[in-house]
Scaffold this motif. Structure first.
Motif, PDB file in Angstrom:
ATOM      1  N   LYS A 153       0.937  -1.419   0.046  1.00 56.66           N
ATOM      2  CA  LYS A 153      -0.001  -0.458   0.174  1.00 56.66           C
ATOM      3  C   LYS A 153       0.872   1.357   0.324  1.00 56.66           C
ATOM      4  CE  LYS A 153      -4.502  -1.515   1.434  1.00 56.66           C
ATOM      5  NZ  LYS A 153      -5.165  -1.923   2.172  1.00 56.66           N
ATOM      6  N   PRO A 154       2.390   1.593   1.008  1.00 53.66           N
ATOM      7  CA  PRO A 154       2.412   2.741   1.147  1.00 53.66           C
ATOM      8  C   PRO A 154       2.840   3.321  -0.434  1.00 53.66           C
ATOM      9  CG  PRO A 154       3.278   1.025   2.253  1.00 53.66           C
ATOM     10  CD  PRO A 154       2.549  -0.021   2.181  1.00 53.66           C
ATOM     11  N   ALA A 155       4.046   2.254  -1.812  1.00 53.56           N
ATOM     12  CA  ALA A 155       4.639   2.190  -2.378  1.00 53.56           C
ATOM     13  C   ALA A 155       3.237   3.069  -3.533  1.00 53.56           C
ATOM     14  CB  ALA A 155       4.295   0.474  -3.039  1.00 53.56           C
ATOM     15  N   MET A 156       2.027   1.562  -3.805  1.00 54.41           N
ATOM     16  CA  MET A 156       1.078   2.638  -4.478  1.00 54.41           C
ATOM     17  C   MET A 156       0.614   3.595  -3.907  1.00 54.41           C
ATOM     18  SD  MET A 156      -1.231  -1.169  -4.883  1.00 54.41           S
ATOM     19  CE  MET A 156      -1.568  -1.547  -3.276  1.00 54.41           C
ATOM     20  N   GLN A 157       0.124   3.950  -2.572  1.00 54.10           N
ATOM     21  CA  GLN A 157       0.167   5.563  -2.928  1.00 54.10           C
ATOM     22  C   GLN A 157       1.036   6.485  -3.281  1.00 54.10           C
ATOM     23  OE1 GLN A 157      -0.365   4.992   1.522  1.00 54.10           O
ATOM     24  NE2 GLN A 157      -2.419   3.798   1.711  1.00 54.10           N
ATOM     25  N   ALA A 158       2.581   6.695  -2.972  1.00 51.21           N
ATOM     26  CA  ALA A 158       3.018   6.903  -3.444  1.00 51.21           C
ATOM     27  C   ALA A 158       3.421   7.744  -5.036  1.00 51.21           C
ATOM     28  CB  ALA A 158       4.982   6.848  -3.009  1.00 51.21           C
ATOM     29  N   PHE A 159       3.044   6.547  -5.724  1.00 51.14           N
ATOM     30  CA  PHE A 159       2.593   5.867  -7.161  1.00 51.14           C
ATOM     31  C   PHE A 159       2.032   7.786  -7.438  1.00 51.14           C
ATOM     32  CE2 PHE A 159       1.622   5.385 -10.665  1.00 51.14           C
ATOM     33  CZ  PHE A 159       2.948   4.861 -11.369  1.00 51.14           C
ATOM     34  N   ALA A 160       0.487   6.955  -6.340  1.00 45.15           N
ATOM     35  CA  ALA A 160      -1.224   7.080  -6.900  1.00 45.15           C
ATOM     36  C   ALA A 160      -0.797   9.268  -7.268  1.00 45.15           C
ATOM     37  CB  ALA A 160      -1.685   6.913  -6.536  1.00 45.15           C
ATOM     38  N   ARG A 161      -0.001  10.091  -6.019  1.00 39.51           N
ATOM     39  CA  ARG A 161       0.055  10.497  -5.160  1.00 39.51           C
ATOM     40  C   ARG A 161       1.369  11.779  -6.272  1.00 39.51           C
ATOM     41  NH1 ARG A 161      -1.562  14.561  -3.214  1.00 39.51           N
ATOM     42  NH2 ARG A 161      -1.677  13.748  -1.349  1.00 39.51           N
ATOM     43  N   GLU A 162       2.077  11.174  -7.037  1.00 35.41           N
ATOM     44  CA  GLU A 162       3.184  11.646  -7.583  1.00 35.41           C
ATOM     45  C   GLU A 162       2.863  11.896  -9.479  1.00 35.41           C
ATOM     46  OE1 GLU A 162       6.311   9.500 -10.568  1.00 35.41           O
ATOM     47  OE2 GLU A 162       6.267   8.501  -8.125  1.00 35.41           O
TER      48      GLU A 162
ATOM     49  N   ALA B 220      -2.245   7.747 -18.368  1.00 34.12           N
ATOM     50  CA  ALA B 220      -1.028   8.274 -18.491  1.00 34.12           C
ATOM     51  C   ALA B 220      -0.235   7.503 -17.966  1.00 34.12           C
ATOM     52  CB  ALA B 220      -1.233   9.478 -18.549  1.00 34.12           C
ATOM     53  N   ALA B 221      -0.211   6.828 -16.325  1.00 29.61           N
ATOM     54  CA  ALA B 221       0.866   6.701 -16.003  1.00 29.61           C
ATOM     55  C   ALA B 221       0.507   5.146 -16.464  1.00 29.61           C
ATOM     56  CB  ALA B 221       0.378   6.205 -14.208  1.00 29.61           C
ATOM     57  N   PHE B 222       0.133   4.223 -16.622  1.00 29.98           N
ATOM     58  CA  PHE B 222      -0.555   2.711 -17.262  1.00 29.98           C
ATOM     59  C   PHE B 222       0.152   3.034 -18.710  1.00 29.98           C
ATOM     60  CE2 PHE B 222      -1.530   2.737 -13.073  1.00 29.98           C
ATOM     61  CZ  PHE B 222      -0.450   2.215 -12.341  1.00 29.98           C
ATOM     62  N   GLY B 223      -0.207   3.344 -19.969  1.00 30.97           N
ATOM     63  CA  GLY B 223      -0.273   3.187 -21.113  1.00 30.97           C
ATOM     64  C   GLY B 223       0.682   3.110 -21.403  1.00 30.97           C
ATOM     65  N   SER B 224       0.966   2.067 -22.554  1.00 32.44           N
ATOM     66  CA  SER B 224       2.220   1.754 -23.114  1.00 32.44           C
ATOM     67  C   SER B 224       2.245   2.015 -24.684  1.00 32.44           C
ATOM     68  CB  SER B 224       3.088   0.611 -22.758  1.00 32.44           C
ATOM     69  OG  SER B 224       2.192  -0.738 -22.948  1.00 32.44           O
ATOM     70  N   LYS B 225       1.128   1.143 -25.616  1.00 29.96           N
ATOM     71  CA  LYS B 225       1.503   1.687 -26.464  1.00 29.96           C
ATOM     72  C   LYS B 225       0.418   2.424 -26.984  1.00 29.96           C
ATOM     73  CE  LYS B 225       3.264  -2.459 -28.686  1.00 29.96           C
ATOM     74  NZ  LYS B 225       2.842  -3.817 -28.046  1.00 29.96           N
ATOM     75  N   VAL B 226      -1.303   2.764 -26.294  1.00 29.02           N
ATOM     76  CA  VAL B 226      -2.439   3.394 -26.884  1.00 29.02           C
ATOM     77  C   VAL B 226      -2.713   4.147 -25.911  1.00 29.02           C
ATOM     78  CG1 VAL B 226      -4.011   3.652 -28.577  1.00 29.02           C
ATOM     79  CG2 VAL B 226      -2.237   1.707 -29.728  1.00 29.02           C
ATOM     80  N   VAL B 227      -2.907   5.517 -25.566  1.00 27.27           N
ATOM     81  CA  VAL B 227      -3.776   5.812 -24.196  1.00 27.27           C
ATOM     82  C   VAL B 227      -4.852   6.554 -25.014  1.00 27.27           C
ATOM     83  CG1 VAL B 227      -4.006   7.810 -23.013  1.00 27.27           C
ATOM     84  CG2 VAL B 227      -1.880   6.477 -22.963  1.00 27.27           C
ATOM     85  N   ILE B 228      -5.900   5.772 -25.340  1.00 28.21           N
ATOM     86  CA  ILE B 228      -7.034   6.439 -25.825  1.00 28.21           C
ATOM     87  C   ILE B 228      -8.378   7.384 -24.547  1.00 28.21           C
ATOM     88  CG2 ILE B 228      -9.835   6.408 -26.437  1.00 28.21           C
ATOM     89  CD1 ILE B 228      -8.759   3.130 -27.643  1.00 28.21           C
ATOM     90  N   LEU B 229      -8.737   8.445 -24.633  1.00 33.47           N
ATOM     91  CA  LEU B 229      -9.490   9.169 -24.038  1.00 33.47           C
ATOM     92  C   LEU B 229     -11.356   9.289 -24.737  1.00 33.47           C
ATOM     93  CD1 LEU B 229      -6.008  12.062 -23.312  1.00 33.47           C
ATOM     94  CD2 LEU B 229      -7.448   9.749 -21.415  1.00 33.47           C
ATOM     95  N   ASP B 230     -11.715   9.678 -23.615  1.00 36.34           N
ATOM     96  CA  ASP B 230     -13.452   9.879 -24.060  1.00 36.34           C
ATOM     97  C   ASP B 230     -13.484  11.138 -23.384  1.00 36.34           C
ATOM     98  OD1 ASP B 230     -15.234   9.794 -25.693  1.00 36.34           O
ATOM     99  OD2 ASP B 230     -15.910   7.424 -24.786  1.00 36.34           O
TER     100      ASP B 230
END
Lengths: 355, 257
Positions: free
Chosen positions: B121-130, B164-174
């Protein structure tokens, strides 16, 4: 775009500090409300402690003794295990009306496999647990793949399992002394341990361990987060990458398995194997009662399994306390009815984020 | 140059309603492709068909030269296509960090993670905060607060940050800026440019013509369930684009560019 003035540039100098607000002094009620909002299992815990205190004052050491308090644990062990199973289903916004029936059928399978076919007791127990898991898998598949409402699926499954239980066992009870003589392993969870007047059975310890393990799994593993997400909003969960079908299947199968465990606990508690045990008929309502008093939302996605455990204990405390006080047993049901409604009312109040 | 994501002859019908009618679609590597169209033109259905949320009745989707047939958004995500849907796909009762990592949770190192499958949880929270700070969502006070306690714009921000943080090939924004304020919209546009500069192509569905003409390299005009034409922002005006998508005017060279 020439006619527009560059209004967005005005935001360039915006502050980047994290916003801070004066929370204001919400007073004791406000702070208490916030505490309840963040820790939903606190409400049933407070009710439990209040009930213990009340009966402790009224009945004195007769009630407030290690013997009586651990007797409550023994009396709620079956409902407690079933409530743990029920919590899982209800967290996924489902309901399982067949938990008690599955438990009875599993206990009958464990007993009959040992006595009718001469299968060694440990293997018969394992087969009973497997049968519970298989029934759970059928319900889960009907809910998740065929998309039938859980209420309907398990209402039907309740009748089917209960009838199968009577048909298969020919309504024969296996007597406690026969089990004790020939297959004591079936009564394994009834083993008692004395500790300064307190009596613990292995079934009680199993119940407590089960609740703690599930509480950990729900809070600290990905699977647990998925169970909540599926109960909250299955479509959103699917779109954000949760395997909804897999999660539902795992929940219903685990519930079937836990019901099998409850069946084994029943043999330890009663000594005998009886297809007409009342758990088959009222086990579902008892477990749902514990879950609701424990503050788990019937709409899914909210609540904690510890709450359901406290809910089961509250019912046990009322039953024993009122019986010791010599009250008519109907008072127990009356009070529990009031508690159910009160619990949901309190729950609605806690839900209000802006209070 | 070969398109990184290509669709040919997609068809999707819901009963008697045809949502996608033999639509074609091309996304070039490293570009920002805007998809515009009237309400009900089938933009969202098209996007769902290439991102695995809908299974098309006919047609092919090709990612990186390989034909793909996603049966679920999870499969599309595993292939590197990250989508922000209009309805945002969040679990209201769970925290921001839980939502950002839904379906790809981080586990603790060592014994706790391997045997007890404990979440980090600490790592996920730090990442999300960033990630939220990168997006300028500083008005979010507590990374552990439930998503239901966020405003519409903040939820949108969390969803965009996740993609934006996880897309590696294509990011789709609706419709990523539909619920956002001026400052947050600007951040999202900057974020889109930022994702592009990392070499990841973006599909942007929007009704906001100034935003579309500002960031898009090409504009796919969708009308009546199919691609009407593709234009470049420099070659036509916003009025032309609106005229094309509403049917007031026909493009001179269909499916150019």
């Amino acid at each position: 775009m020439s006619q527009t003035d560059n209004y967005e540039a005005a935001a360039a100098g915006a502050t980047t500090d994290v916003a801070r607000f004066d929370a204001g002094d919400k007073g004791i009620i406000g702070r208490f409300h916030h505490l309840l909002h963040t820790t939903p299992a606190l409400v049933p815990l407070i009710v439990l402690i209040a009930a213990l205190t009340l009966f402790g004052v009224l009945l004195g050491s007769k009630f407030f003794s290690p013997f009586a308090l651990t007797l409550i644990l023994q009396q709620v062990q079956i409902v407690g295990v079933l409530a743990a199973a029920q919590s899982l289903v209800i967290l996924t916004a489902g309901i399982d009306l067949s938990v008690g029936a599955i438990a009875v059928l599993c206990s009958v399978i464990m007993g009959q496999f040992t006595f009718r076919y001469g299968i060694p007791a440990p293997i018969a127990v394992a087969l009973g647990l497997a049968a519970g898991t298989a029934i759970g898998a059928v319900s889960g598949w009907l809910v998740s793949r065929v998309k039938l409402p859980p209420f309907i699926v398990t209402l039907g499954m309740w009748q089917i399992v209960l009838a199968a239980n009577y048909l298969y066992s020919a309504n024969e009870t296996i007597r406690a002394q026969d089990i004790e003589a020939e297959a004591p392993f079936l009564q394994f969870l009834g083993l008692k341990m004395q500790l300064a007047g307190a009596t613990f059975t292995l079934g009680v310890l199993l119940m407590i361990a089960l609740v703690l393990i599930l509480a950990y799994a729900l809070r600290h593993t990905a699977w647990g987060r998925h169970v909540y997400a599926v109960g909250d909003d299955p479509e959103a969960a699917e779109l954000s990458g949760v395997n909804v079908h897999g999660t539902l299947m795992s929940v219903y199968m685990l519930v079937g398995f836990i019901c099998g465990l409850a069946g084994w606990v029943m043999i330890g508690r009663f000594g005998s194997v009886s297809p007409s045990a009342t758990t088959g008929v009222i086990g579902n309502i008892q477990s749902i009662t514990a879950v609701v008093i424990g503050g788990i939302s019937l709409f899914g996605g909210r609540g904690s399994i510890l709450g359901a455990f406290f809910g089961a204990l509250i019912v046990g405390v009322f039953e024993l306390g009122l019986r010791m006080a010599g009250a008519n047993p109907q008072w127990t049901f009356l009070l529990i009815g009031a508690l159910i409604i009160g619990a949901v009312a309190v729950d609605q109040w806690i839900r209000k984020v802006t209070a | 140059m070969e398109p990184i994501l290509k669709a040919r002859g997609l068809v999707k019908r819901f009963g008697k309603v045809t949502a996608i009618d033999h639509a074609d679609f091309d996304l070039m590597p490293g570009e920002i492709l805007a998809v515009i169209g009237d309400n009900g033109a089938g933009k969202s259905s098209l996007i769902k068909a290439v991102s695995g949320a809908l299974t098309p009745d006919a047609g092919t989707v090709t990612l990186d030269g390989r034909t793909v047939a996603f049966r679920s958004p999870i499969e599309a995500r595993e292939a590197g296509i990250e989508t922000v849907y209009q309805q945002l796909a969040m679990s209201p009762a769970l925290s921001i960090a839980d939502n950002m990592f839904m379906g790809r949770e981080l586990r603790r190192q060592g014994l706790l993670g391997r045997w007890f499958r404990m979440l980090d949880k600490p790592a996920m929270q730090a990442f999300a905060r960033e990630k939220l700070n990168e997006l300028g969502l500083a008005t979010i006070q507590n990374i552990n607060q439930a998503v239901e306690s966020l405003s519409g714009g903040q939820r949108q921000g969390v969803a965009v940050a996740r993609a934006a943080a996880f897309g590696s090939k294509v990011v789709i924004l609706d419709e990523p800026t539909a619920a956002l304020g001026v400052k947050e919209s600007r951040r999202v546009l900057e974020l889109i440019q930022d994702v592009k500069s990392r070499g990841i192509p973006i599909i942007l569905i929007s009704h906001n013509m100034p935003h579309v003409f500002e960031v898009a390299d090409r504009i796919h005009v969708h009308r009546l369930g199919k691609r009407l034409c593709v234009v470049k922002p420099g070659d036509c005006t916003m009025s032309d684009a609106v005229a094309y998508m509403t049917g007031a005017k026909l493009p001179e060279a269909p499916a150019a560019a």
